[in-house]
Design a protein around this motif. Structure first.
Motif, PDB file in Angstrom:
ATOM      1  N   THR A  63       5.667  16.156  -3.523  1.00 42.74           N
ATOM      2  CA  THR A  63       4.506  16.279  -2.843  1.00 42.74           C
ATOM      3  C   THR A  63       3.639  15.015  -2.866  1.00 42.74           C
ATOM      4  N   LEU A  64       3.392  14.674  -4.123  1.00 40.95           N
ATOM      5  CA  LEU A  64       2.664  13.545  -4.480  1.00 40.95           C
ATOM      6  C   LEU A  64       3.180  12.360  -3.903  1.00 40.95           C
ATOM      7  N   LEU A  65       4.302  12.098  -3.915  1.00 39.07           N
ATOM      8  CA  LEU A  65       4.930  10.814  -3.213  1.00 39.07           C
ATOM      9  C   LEU A  65       4.733  10.844  -1.503  1.00 39.07           C
ATOM     10  N   LEU A  66       4.890  11.897  -1.116  1.00 33.72           N
ATOM     11  CA  LEU A  66       4.707  12.031   0.350  1.00 33.72           C
ATOM     12  C   LEU A  66       3.320  11.870   0.864  1.00 33.72           C
ATOM     13  N   LEU A  67       2.386  12.369  -0.076  1.00 26.10           N
ATOM     14  CA  LEU A  67       0.984  11.955   0.275  1.00 26.10           C
ATOM     15  C   LEU A  67       0.763  10.518   0.219  1.00 26.10           C
ATOM     16  N   ILE A  68       1.247  10.026  -0.817  1.00 24.86           N
ATOM     17  CA  ILE A  68       0.917   8.419  -1.055  1.00 24.86           C
ATOM     18  C   ILE A  68       1.522   7.559   0.234  1.00 24.86           C
ATOM     19  N   ALA A  69       2.756   8.081   0.279  1.00 26.35           N
ATOM     20  CA  ALA A  69       3.573   7.233   1.475  1.00 26.35           C
ATOM     21  C   ALA A  69       2.938   7.341   2.873  1.00 26.35           C
ATOM     22  N   LEU A  70       2.516   8.803   3.170  1.00 19.03           N
ATOM     23  CA  LEU A  70       1.786   8.922   4.437  1.00 19.03           C
ATOM     24  C   LEU A  70       0.523   7.987   4.451  1.00 19.03           C
ATOM     25  N   VAL A  71      -0.232   7.925   3.395  1.00 21.04           N
ATOM     26  CA  VAL A  71      -1.466   7.119   3.307  1.00 21.04           C
ATOM     27  C   VAL A  71      -0.957   5.502   3.518  1.00 21.04           C
ATOM     28  N   ALA A  72      -0.059   5.174   2.816  1.00 22.91           N
ATOM     29  CA  ALA A  72       0.497   3.643   2.804  1.00 22.91           C
ATOM     30  C   ALA A  72       0.870   3.310   4.190  1.00 22.91           C
ATOM     31  N   GLY A  73       1.714   4.155   4.850  1.00 24.69           N
ATOM     32  CA  GLY A  73       2.224   4.086   5.850  1.00 24.69           C
ATOM     33  C   GLY A  73       1.227   3.711   7.296  1.00 24.69           C
ATOM     34  N   GLN A  74      -0.205   4.151   6.914  1.00 25.72           N
ATOM     35  CA  GLN A  74      -1.020   3.918   7.900  1.00 25.72           C
ATOM     36  C   GLN A  74      -1.668   2.494   8.058  1.00 25.72           C
ATOM     37  N   ALA A  75      -1.125   1.644   7.053  1.00 19.48           N
ATOM     38  CA  ALA A  75      -1.646   0.251   6.890  1.00 19.48           C
ATOM     39  C   ALA A  75      -1.146  -0.607   8.172  1.00 19.48           C
ATOM     40  N   GLY A  76      -2.079  -1.401   8.730  1.00 22.55           N
ATOM     41  CA  GLY A  76      -1.806  -1.742   9.985  1.00 22.55           C
ATOM     42  C   GLY A  76      -0.587  -2.952   9.967  1.00 22.55           C
ATOM     43  N   PHE A  77      -0.106  -3.366   8.812  1.00 21.63           N
ATOM     44  CA  PHE A  77       0.865  -4.565   8.669  1.00 21.63           C
ATOM     45  C   PHE A  77       2.125  -4.010   9.126  1.00 21.63           C
ATOM     46  N   PHE A  78       2.303  -2.553   8.823  1.00 19.14           N
ATOM     47  CA  PHE A  78       3.632  -2.097   9.496  1.00 19.14           C
ATOM     48  C   PHE A  78       3.716  -1.608  10.758  1.00 19.14           C
ATOM     49  N   GLY A  79       2.669  -1.641  11.491  1.00 19.38           N
ATOM     50  CA  GLY A  79       2.585  -1.402  12.910  1.00 19.38           C
ATOM     51  C   GLY A  79       3.255   0.076  13.281  1.00 19.38           C
ATOM     52  N   SER A  80       4.200   0.028  14.352  1.00 20.42           N
ATOM     53  CA  SER A  80       4.701   1.320  14.592  1.00 20.42           C
ATOM     54  C   SER A  80       5.671   1.742  13.635  1.00 20.42           C
ATOM     55  N   GLN A  81       6.324   0.966  13.008  1.00 22.55           N
ATOM     56  CA  GLN A  81       7.155   1.247  11.665  1.00 22.55           C
ATOM     57  C   GLN A  81       6.709   1.907  10.676  1.00 22.55           C
ATOM     58  N   GLY A  82       5.515   2.163  10.571  1.00 22.30           N
ATOM     59  CA  GLY A  82       4.929   2.794   9.364  1.00 22.30           C
ATOM     60  C   GLY A  82       5.284   4.184   9.100  1.00 22.30           C
ATOM     61  N   VAL A  83       5.436   4.551  10.172  1.00 23.80           N
ATOM     62  CA  VAL A  83       6.008   6.197  10.013  1.00 23.80           C
ATOM     63  C   VAL A  83       7.330   6.276   9.078  1.00 23.80           C
ATOM     64  N   GLN A  84       8.073   5.129   9.098  1.00 22.80           N
ATOM     65  CA  GLN A  84       9.162   5.113   8.421  1.00 22.80           C
ATOM     66  C   GLN A  84       9.037   5.244   6.978  1.00 22.80           C
ATOM     67  N   LEU A  85       7.889   4.566   6.401  1.00 19.68           N
ATOM     68  CA  LEU A  85       7.690   4.720   5.116  1.00 19.68           C
ATOM     69  C   LEU A  85       7.912   6.206   4.195  1.00 19.68           C
ATOM     70  N   PRO A  86       6.945   6.926   4.792  1.00 15.81           N
ATOM     71  CA  PRO A  86       7.418   8.352   4.196  1.00 15.81           C
ATOM     72  C   PRO A  86       8.495   8.958   4.427  1.00 15.81           C
ATOM     73  N   VAL A  87       9.039   8.672   5.808  1.00 12.52           N
ATOM     74  CA  VAL A  87      10.538   9.103   5.941  1.00 12.52           C
ATOM     75  C   VAL A  87      11.458   8.868   4.847  1.00 12.52           C
ATOM     76  N   VAL A  88      11.690   7.461   4.629  1.00  9.51           N
ATOM     77  CA  VAL A  88      12.448   6.705   3.645  1.00  9.51           C
ATOM     78  C   VAL A  88      12.319   7.414   2.570  1.00  9.51           C
ATOM     79  N   ALA A  89      10.894   7.404   2.012  1.00 12.84           N
ATOM     80  CA  ALA A  89      10.484   8.004   0.635  1.00 12.84           C
ATOM     81  C   ALA A  89      10.986   9.411   0.244  1.00 12.84           C
ATOM     82  N   ALA A  90      10.574  10.256   1.244  1.00 12.80           N
ATOM     83  CA  ALA A  90      11.165  11.521   1.190  1.00 12.80           C
ATOM     84  C   ALA A  90      12.623  11.695   1.213  1.00 12.80           C
ATOM     85  N   PHE A  91      13.287  11.178   2.118  1.00 14.71           N
ATOM     86  CA  PHE A  91      14.478  11.005   2.067  1.00 14.71           C
ATOM     87  C   PHE A  91      15.255  10.885   0.802  1.00 14.71           C
ATOM     88  N   ALA A  92      14.753   9.578   0.390  1.00 15.94           N
ATOM     89  CA  ALA A  92      15.534   8.962  -0.836  1.00 15.94           C
ATOM     90  C   ALA A  92      15.309   9.858  -2.140  1.00 15.94           C
TER      91      ALA A  92
END
Length: 204
Positions: A63-92
């Motif tokens: 749960t904590l990992l998913l919350l952190i990943a969701l927030v980190a994925g909002q960074a503009g640097f990742f653009g539209s690919q930011g959604v992949q950050l929590p997906v990969v973290a949760a899957f892994a």
């Protein structure tokens, strides 16, 4: 095929998945999306690894990992690919990959293979450099402006009787679509030209 030859059987699906996600009609677009996607995956894998290699896959850690990943994925640097950050973290973490440094390494390797495959495909099948679409869009805008300014000039020469302000306002508003179309056509052609190997052949 490359992923299978590298022996990453459990993570090989990430290679074609990555290629499909990052490939774009232009070489520049694929390079940009590949960089953003790999950055998001590496960040997600890092977060999952920190959790998986320390406390393991627990409900609270997931749960904590998913919350952190969701927030980190909002960074503009990742653009539209930011959604992949929590997906990969949760899957892994949920799949057990994050509890093995070797599996995480194979996952990242497959992402690199997929991104490289997409870029190679774009380089070999690079779009032709044609400026006709952009030229036609700009010409349409110029024709519309010339027509409107000609009407306005004629009306002003006629004095108060020639003023047709309502019509001129409607006509100028109607040019908004032409402006957007011209801007999009020029931007699209600029993207197709950037990093395009055909420039070396054409000398443009």
């Amino acid at each position: 095929v490359v992923g299978t030859q590298l022996g990453a059987s459990s993570q090989v699906g990430f290679a074609p998945f990555t290629a499909l996600l990052v490939v774009r009609p232009s070489v520049y677009g694929s390079v940009l999306q590949s960089g953003r996607y790999m950055a998001a995956v590496f960040a997600g894998a890092l977060l999952a690894g920190l959790a998986g290699l320390t406390v393991g896959a627990q409900l609270w850690s997931f749960t904590l990992l998913l919350l952190i990943a969701l927030v980190a994925g909002q960074a503009g640097f990742f653009g539209s690919q930011g959604v992949q950050l929590p997906v990969v973290a949760a899957f892994a973490l949920a799949g057990g990959t994050a509890e093995s440094a070797a599996d995480l390494g194979y996952l990242l390797l497959m992402v690199l293979v997929g991104a490289a495959s997409a870029l190679l495909t774009n380089m070999v099948l690079a779009p032709a450099i044609r400026f006709r679409d952009a030229e036609n869009a700009v010409r349409d805008l110029a024709d519309g402006l010339r027509s409107l300014t000609g009407e306005m000039a004629e009306g002003l020469r006629e004095g108060c009787a020639g003023l047709n302000l309502d019509h001129w306002v409607r006509a100028s508003d109607g040019l908004d679509g032409s402006v957007r179309n011209a801007q999009e056509a020029v931007r699209r052609q600029a993207d197709r030209t950037r990093l395009n190997p055909r420039r070396l052949v054409s000398g443009s």
